[in-house]
Design an enzyme around this catalytic site. Sequence first.
Site, PDB file in Angstrom:
ATOM      1  N   ASN A  12      27.171   3.663   2.622  1.00  0.00           N
ATOM      2  CA  ASN A  12      26.216   3.346   1.561  1.00  0.00           C
ATOM      3  C   ASN A  12      26.712   4.077   0.318  1.00  0.00           C
ATOM      4  OD1 ASN A  12      24.090   2.959  -0.162  1.00  0.00           O
ATOM      5  ND2 ASN A  12      22.512   3.665   1.246  1.00  0.00           N
ATOM      6  N   LYS A  19      26.843   7.889   1.356  1.00  0.00           N
ATOM      7  CA  LYS A  19      26.309   8.255   2.672  1.00  0.00           C
ATOM      8  C   LYS A  19      27.094   7.488   3.728  1.00  0.00           C
ATOM      9  CE  LYS A  19      21.638   8.449   0.935  1.00  0.00           C
ATOM     10  NZ  LYS A  19      20.595   7.495   0.714  1.00  0.00           N
ATOM     11  N   ARG A  71      26.566  -1.318   2.695  1.00  0.00           N
ATOM     12  CA  ARG A  71      25.302  -1.747   2.101  1.00  0.00           C
ATOM     13  C   ARG A  71      25.587  -2.208   0.668  1.00  0.00           C
ATOM     14  NH1 ARG A  71      19.941   1.472   2.314  1.00  0.00           N
ATOM     15  NH2 ARG A  71      18.640  -0.236   1.699  1.00  0.00           N
ATOM     16  N   HIS A 161      15.267  -4.593   0.284  1.00  0.00           N
ATOM     17  CA  HIS A 161      14.961  -3.984   1.594  1.00  0.00           C
ATOM     18  C   HIS A 161      15.159  -4.991   2.719  1.00  0.00           C
ATOM     19  CE1 HIS A 161      11.847  -1.152  -0.508  1.00  0.00           C
ATOM     20  NE2 HIS A 161      12.975  -0.486  -0.343  1.00  0.00           N
ATOM     21  N   LEU A 190       7.154   0.780   3.447  1.00  0.00           N
ATOM     22  CA  LEU A 190       6.481   1.640   2.472  1.00  0.00           C
ATOM     23  C   LEU A 190       7.202   2.972   2.395  1.00  0.00           C
ATOM     24  CD1 LEU A 190       2.807   0.989   3.706  1.00  0.00           C
ATOM     25  CD2 LEU A 190       4.115  -0.322   2.021  1.00  0.00           C
ATOM     26  N   ASN A 192       9.576   5.442  -0.877  1.00  0.00           N
ATOM     27  CA  ASN A 192       9.613   5.723  -2.304  1.00  0.00           C
ATOM     28  C   ASN A 192       9.616   4.392  -3.066  1.00  0.00           C
ATOM     29  OD1 ASN A 192       9.668   7.420  -4.504  1.00  0.00           O
ATOM     30  ND2 ASN A 192      11.894   7.275  -4.618  1.00  0.00           N
ATOM     31  N   ARG A 222       7.656   3.342  -9.679  1.00  0.00           N
ATOM     32  CA  ARG A 222       7.598   1.976 -10.237  1.00  0.00           C
ATOM     33  C   ARG A 222       6.161   1.476 -10.224  1.00  0.00           C
ATOM     34  NH1 ARG A 222      11.801   0.379  -6.138  1.00  0.00           N
ATOM     35  NH2 ARG A 222      13.769   1.126  -7.000  1.00  0.00           N
ATOM     36  N   ILE A 312       6.640   6.359   4.268  1.00  0.00           N
ATOM     37  CA  ILE A 312       5.169   6.403   4.281  1.00  0.00           C
ATOM     38  C   ILE A 312       4.621   5.641   5.493  1.00  0.00           C
ATOM     39  CG2 ILE A 312       3.079   5.746   3.019  1.00  0.00           C
ATOM     40  CD1 ILE A 312       4.750   6.065   0.395  1.00  0.00           C
ATOM     41  N   GLY A 313       5.117   4.442   5.708  1.00  0.00           N
ATOM     42  CA  GLY A 313       4.632   3.606   6.815  1.00  0.00           C
ATOM     43  C   GLY A 313       4.831   4.250   8.174  1.00  0.00           C
ATOM     44  N   GLU A 314       5.925   4.997   8.316  1.00  0.00           N
ATOM     45  CA  GLU A 314       6.215   5.619   9.606  1.00  0.00           C
ATOM     46  C   GLU A 314       5.454   6.927   9.820  1.00  0.00           C
ATOM     47  OE1 GLU A 314      10.503   6.050   9.968  1.00  0.00           O
ATOM     48  OE2 GLU A 314      10.771   4.025   9.195  1.00  0.00           O
ATOM     49  N   ASN A 315       5.144   7.605   8.696  1.00  0.00           N
ATOM     50  CA  ASN A 315       4.638   8.986   8.835  1.00  0.00           C
ATOM     51  C   ASN A 315       3.228   9.251   8.349  1.00  0.00           C
ATOM     52  OD1 ASN A 315       7.131  10.268   9.828  1.00  0.00           O
ATOM     53  ND2 ASN A 315       7.938   9.559   7.869  1.00  0.00           N
ATOM     54  N   GLU A 364      18.230   1.080   8.964  1.00  0.00           N
ATOM     55  CA  GLU A 364      19.054   0.158   8.180  1.00  0.00           C
ATOM     56  C   GLU A 364      20.534   0.303   8.516  1.00  0.00           C
ATOM     57  OE1 GLU A 364      17.093  -0.163   3.959  1.00  0.00           O
ATOM     58  OE2 GLU A 364      16.432   1.663   4.921  1.00  0.00           O
TER      59      GLU A 364
HETATM   60  P1  AMP Z   1      11.551   6.708   2.024  1.00  0.00           P
HETATM   61  O1  AMP Z   1      11.846   6.225   0.637  1.00  0.00           O
HETATM   62  O2  AMP Z   1      11.430   5.598   3.019  1.00  0.00           O
HETATM   63  O3  AMP Z   1      12.460   7.821   2.476  1.00  0.00           O
HETATM   64  O4  AMP Z   1      10.084   7.370   1.967  1.00  0.00           O
HETATM   65  C1  AMP Z   1       9.813   8.470   1.158  1.00  0.00           C
HETATM   66  C2  AMP Z   1       8.314   8.610   1.015  1.00  0.00           C
HETATM   67  O5  AMP Z   1       7.715   8.831   2.306  1.00  0.00           O
HETATM   68  C3  AMP Z   1       7.906   9.776   0.128  1.00  0.00           C
HETATM   69  O6  AMP Z   1       6.912   9.361  -0.788  1.00  0.00           O
HETATM   70  C4  AMP Z   1       7.320  10.757   1.130  1.00  0.00           C
HETATM   71  O7  AMP Z   1       6.320  11.562   0.558  1.00  0.00           O
HETATM   72  C5  AMP Z   1       6.720   9.815   2.149  1.00  0.00           C
HETATM   73  N1  AMP Z   1       6.392  10.522   3.388  1.00  0.00           N
HETATM   74  C6  AMP Z   1       7.204  11.038   4.337  1.00  0.00           C
HETATM   75  N2  AMP Z   1       6.486  11.663   5.289  1.00  0.00           N
HETATM   76  C7  AMP Z   1       5.180  11.567   4.925  1.00  0.00           C
HETATM   77  C8  AMP Z   1       3.930  12.017   5.467  1.00  0.00           C
HETATM   78  N3  AMP Z   1       3.884  12.697   6.604  1.00  0.00           N
HETATM   79  N4  AMP Z   1       2.801  11.722   4.788  1.00  0.00           N
HETATM   80  C9  AMP Z   1       2.841  11.040   3.634  1.00  0.00           C
HETATM   81  N5  AMP Z   1       3.965  10.581   3.084  1.00  0.00           N
HETATM   82  C10 AMP Z   1       5.118  10.855   3.711  1.00  0.00           C
END
Ligand code: AMP
Length: 378
Positions: A12, A19, A71, A161, A190, A192, A222, A312-315, A364
């Site tokens: 990437n 990366k 990528r 994505h 979901l 950044n 954004r 966000i979606g995962e965590n 990915e």
């Molecule tokens: P990504 O771009 O997929 O790496 O996601 C980054 C985003 O995921 C950032 O806004 C992080 O704050 C959010 N994120 C990661 N872990 C958590 C969590 N436990 N709770 C809320 N947001 C999270």
Amino acid sequence: MKKSIEKVLVINSGSSSLKYQLFDMATETRLAKGLVERIGCGGPATHAEALKQVVAELGDAAKGIDAIGHRILHGGETFRDSALMTKANMAKAKKLVKFGPLHMPANLGGIEACERTFRGVPNVGVFDTAFHIATMPDCAGMYAIDPKYYKKMGIRKYGFHGTSHKFVTQAAAKFLKKPLSKVNLVTCHLGNGSSLAAIRSGGVVDTSMGLTPLAGMVMGTRCGDIDAAAVLAIMEAEGKTPAEMDVILNKKSGLLALAGSSDCRDICAKAAKGDKAAELALEMLAYRVALYIGAYNTIVGGADAIVMTGGIGENSSEVRERIVWRLGALGVKLDKSANKVRGELKAISAKGSKIPVVVIPTNEELMIARDTVRILGK
Ligand code: AMP
């Protein structure tokens, strides 16, 4: 007999970083991963030099690489699938630099650097737009402006994505025990940057990002969907140039503008302490996601599952809960205890939920490696 493709390097190559991950595709295990930063600004001078550093870091593991997957941000309408980056395809890809003037030169520069460093090893381009553009119908993909802008400049929806949406689509089909060609989903990436995709019969029929990644969700920096006339009004009132406005909308909007941080964890922490701006920012984010889930559920003819992925979606159980309670009209019910899950594949909907909601960690890089093997096996 053709040699099977087993050892795959995934690259990437961004504007100032590179990366990499190395996979053994016989078992789909990762052998190594790393990151070279500050290319052209204090670190290695060029991507070719960054790649030398990668080879040094890999040591013996750099021997016997069968193929390299890259990528690439934008495939326009030219690349509807991943592709072997022959001279002809490189020339076609270079014509698409206008769609990503920051990322595309770095992406394609990474391929050229690999051609020189790993002589004779095939390079496959995996385009972030391809999964969308392959199947998205014109009624979803075209903008309601004079078609001359599409014909002259390629102004239309492409979506991004795609590699992540494709990965979770395949994983969801497996989870649901359905053939890929029969699966209908709403996939929510979901992070950044955020985007949703409507998946019918295993392919994209709509997605929330557009010509660029600016459209759709409320993101870290954004704004997502906005009345184009609002943009014109700001430009006119404050005398902003298009380049200045681009920075405002892409880098200074979203969660950052609303509540002072682009990081969702910070916003959740602030909201928990009663910060009203952070509370509103989270509600705007969740509202927009729920709005699109409702629309996309209709478009796919009823989803077999709603998938959550990305950072966000995962965590974030907090954000997921704020989304899912809004889906009551679809018969969707949350299992609050299951929703505590972080970073693993798990259904978070209650037993009686009409549509399962499933957290699926995206990968990915593995998707790029899989596509590399598939394209070379053709
Ligand atoms: P990504 O771009 O997929 O790496 O996601 C980054 C985003 O995921 C950032 O806004 C992080 O704050 C959010 N994120 C990661 N872990 C958590 C969590 N436990 N709770 C809320 N947001 C999270």
